[in-house]
Enzyme design. Structure first.
Site, PDB file in Angstrom:
ATOM      1  N   ALA A   1    -107.990 -25.293 -34.511  1.00 51.19           N
ATOM      2  CA  ALA A   1    -107.542 -24.552 -33.345  1.00 51.19           C
ATOM      3  C   ALA A   1    -106.423 -23.611 -33.794  1.00 51.19           C
ATOM      4  O   ALA A   1    -105.963 -23.678 -34.936  1.00 51.19           O
ATOM      5  CB  ALA A   1    -107.053 -25.512 -32.268  1.00 51.19           C
ATOM      6  N   SER A   2    -105.985 -22.733 -32.910  1.00 48.08           N
ATOM      7  CA  SER A   2    -104.970 -21.748 -33.290  1.00 48.08           C
ATOM      8  C   SER A   2    -103.649 -22.405 -33.670  1.00 48.08           C
ATOM      9  O   SER A   2    -102.950 -21.946 -34.572  1.00 48.08           O
ATOM     10  CB  SER A   2    -104.741 -20.760 -32.141  1.00 48.08           C
ATOM     11  OG  SER A   2    -104.406 -21.455 -30.948  1.00 48.08           O
TER      12      SER A   2
ATOM     13  N   LYS B   1    -107.025 -33.128 -30.595  1.00 47.41           N
ATOM     14  CA  LYS B   1    -106.363 -31.937 -31.134  1.00 47.41           C
ATOM     15  C   LYS B   1    -104.930 -32.311 -31.498  1.00 47.41           C
ATOM     16  O   LYS B   1    -104.161 -32.765 -30.647  1.00 47.41           O
ATOM     17  CB  LYS B   1    -106.395 -30.801 -30.114  1.00 47.41           C
ATOM     18  CG  LYS B   1    -105.789 -29.501 -30.631  1.00 47.41           C
ATOM     19  CD  LYS B   1    -106.234 -28.288 -29.838  1.00 47.41           C
ATOM     20  CE  LYS B   1    -105.685 -28.271 -28.435  1.00 47.41           C
ATOM     21  NZ  LYS B   1    -105.935 -26.972 -27.758  1.00 47.41           N
TER      22      LYS B   1
ATOM     23  N   GLN C   1    -105.335 -28.756 -35.452  1.00 47.11           N
ATOM     24  CA  GLN C   1    -106.683 -29.043 -35.933  1.00 47.11           C
ATOM     25  C   GLN C   1    -107.304 -30.126 -35.066  1.00 47.11           C
ATOM     26  O   GLN C   1    -106.609 -30.932 -34.450  1.00 47.11           O
ATOM     27  CB  GLN C   1    -106.660 -29.459 -37.403  1.00 47.11           C
ATOM     28  CG  GLN C   1    -105.787 -30.638 -37.730  1.00 47.11           C
ATOM     29  CD  GLN C   1    -105.598 -30.813 -39.235  1.00 47.11           C
ATOM     30  OE1 GLN C   1    -105.669 -29.850 -39.997  1.00 47.11           O
ATOM     31  NE2 GLN C   1    -105.361 -32.047 -39.654  1.00 47.11           N
ATOM     32  N   VAL C   2    -108.643 -30.121 -35.038  1.00 49.32           N
ATOM     33  CA  VAL C   2    -109.381 -30.977 -34.121  1.00 49.32           C
ATOM     34  C   VAL C   2    -110.150 -32.028 -34.917  1.00 49.32           C
ATOM     35  O   VAL C   2    -110.861 -31.697 -35.874  1.00 49.32           O
ATOM     36  CB  VAL C   2    -110.351 -30.143 -33.260  1.00 49.32           C
ATOM     37  CG1 VAL C   2    -111.092 -31.046 -32.272  1.00 49.32           C
ATOM     38  CG2 VAL C   2    -109.592 -29.047 -32.518  1.00 49.32           C
TER      39      VAL C   2
ATOM     40  N   ALA D   1    -112.784 -29.003 -36.747  1.00 46.37           N
ATOM     41  CA  ALA D   1    -112.536 -27.602 -36.394  1.00 46.37           C
ATOM     42  C   ALA D   1    -111.042 -27.345 -36.463  1.00 46.37           C
ATOM     43  O   ALA D   1    -110.228 -28.273 -36.438  1.00 46.37           O
ATOM     44  CB  ALA D   1    -113.061 -27.302 -34.989  1.00 46.37           C
TER      45      ALA D   1
ATOM     46  N   ASP E   1    -108.904 -17.057 -22.522  1.00 46.37           N
ATOM     47  CA  ASP E   1    -109.334 -17.153 -23.915  1.00 46.37           C
ATOM     48  C   ASP E   1    -110.837 -17.426 -23.975  1.00 46.37           C
ATOM     49  O   ASP E   1    -111.274 -18.481 -24.446  1.00 46.37           O
ATOM     50  CB  ASP E   1    -108.563 -18.264 -24.635  1.00 46.37           C
ATOM     51  CG  ASP E   1    -108.791 -18.228 -26.151  1.00 46.37           C
ATOM     52  OD1 ASP E   1    -109.366 -17.235 -26.636  1.00 46.37           O
ATOM     53  OD2 ASP E   1    -108.396 -19.188 -26.835  1.00 46.37           O
TER      54      ASP E   1
END
Length: 335
Positions: A28-29, A47, A32-33, A26, A179
């Site tokens: 993230a803002s 992360k 990356q994960v 995935a 969030d």
């Protein structure tokens, strides 16, 4: 990615983890994960911050500051400097994964009255300022659940957990998760909800949170507060217009709309009426709206409240919202 992990933790990912997936699972803002596994067998997610993102974000914020200062010269009504500083501080906190790890622990403590909420444990020996390692939560992403053929009853069971996740820690410890994107929640077996991403959490002041706690207490009893404007003034709102009573009436009109979910035994968030009526109310009197200045900390609070309301809309949640707020009150608080 390897370079960041080695610079932060002193060793190559292959030396730190029994298994480390190079392909990110995935984005993230700010990073990356990656999926990984520790030597003791625990599944984790890692992360890793994008190289150079801190400098890029600081440059963007500096450019935005020029615009904000320009608007401030036109007068108090358009002076957004306090809100810019609040947003800037929040974004810079998100760059520090040591801070996010501490915020994850703070959220877990604030949510301890809610065993239905699952917060991943931080693996501190594999975390640093730009690398965050968390035990992995496996479940159905909330986005997938929203698009599923779940029944109305199943949808409201998940809606109840979402309300717990946002309003529970706030009521218990003045802590907001700002969030509440659907990607930050997983539906788990046993009527549980996994909660992720704690970079935008914050503990609000007693002055501000105390007023909204009064509102929640009245809401769970099925009452809408009749004097919202004066209460907001106690919370730190400033009213810059010539007619304070007119501003109070404007606040009351907005409050009467957003408090509708508690005025009946059940409420249907999927109808979307609430969202459109709030927009219409603001558009009907923008002049008064611009003269009402919330305290800066209200930014994250309203982002949290609006975000969970949007989640409930996408979930097409319909059920006894007031009863859920009553549960939150009954579970108590530490302040």
């Amino acid at each position: 990615m390897n370079t960041v992990v080695q610079a932060e933790l002193g060793r190559h990912p292959d030396e730190l983890f029994a298994d480390f997936q190079r392909e990110p699972m995935a984005a993230a803002s700010l990073g990356q994960v990656h999926a990984a596994r520790l030597g003791d067998g625990r599944e984790v997610v890692v992360k890793v911050q994008y190289p150079g993102i801190e400098k890029a974000l600081e440059n963007d914020l500096a450019n935005a500051a020029v615009l904000v200062r320009g608007f401030a010269l036109t007068g108090q009504a358009l002076d957004g400097r306090p809100y810019y500083e609040e947003l800037r501080a929040s974004l810079l906190r998100e760059l520090d994964y040591v801070q996010e790890a501490a915020q994850a622990d703070a959220y877990r403590i604030a949510a301890q009255r809610y065993p239905e909420l699952v917060v991943p444990a931080v693996v501190y020996e594999r975390s640093s300022r730009r690398v965050l390692c968390l035990e992995r939560i496996r479940g159905k992403p909330l986005l997938d659940f929203m698009d599923s053929d779940a029944t109305a009853e199943e949808r409201f069971r998940v809606a109840r957990l979402l309300i717990f996740a946002i309003w529970g820690p706030f009521y218990a410890a003045r802590l907001v998760h700002a969030d509440p994107h659907p990607g930050n929640f997983f539906v788990l077996p046993g009527d549980r909800l996994g909660v992720l991403d704690f970079g935008s959490t914050k503990v609000l002041s007693e002055r501000f949170a105390g007023v909204y706690r009064v509102f929640l207490d009245e809401n769970d009893a099925g009452r809408a507060h009749p004097d919202v404007g004066p209460m907001l003034k106690k919370a730190g709102f400033r009213f810059l217009g010539d007619d304070e009573e007119e501003a109070f009436e404007f606040c009351q009109r907005i409050a009467d709309i957003v408090q509708r979910p508690i005025q009946s035994e059940t409420y249907d968030f999927g109808s979307e009426a609430l969202f459109w009526e709030v927009k219409r109310a603001f558009r009907s009197d923008p002049r008064t709206g611009f003269t009402i200045k919330p305290p800066p900390e209200a930014l994250l609070f309203y982002r949290s409240a609006a975000g969970v309301a949007q989640d409930l809309r996408l979930l097409k949640a319909r059920g006894p919202v007031r009863a859920v707020l009553k549960e939150i009150q009954q579970r108590g608080s530490a302040w």
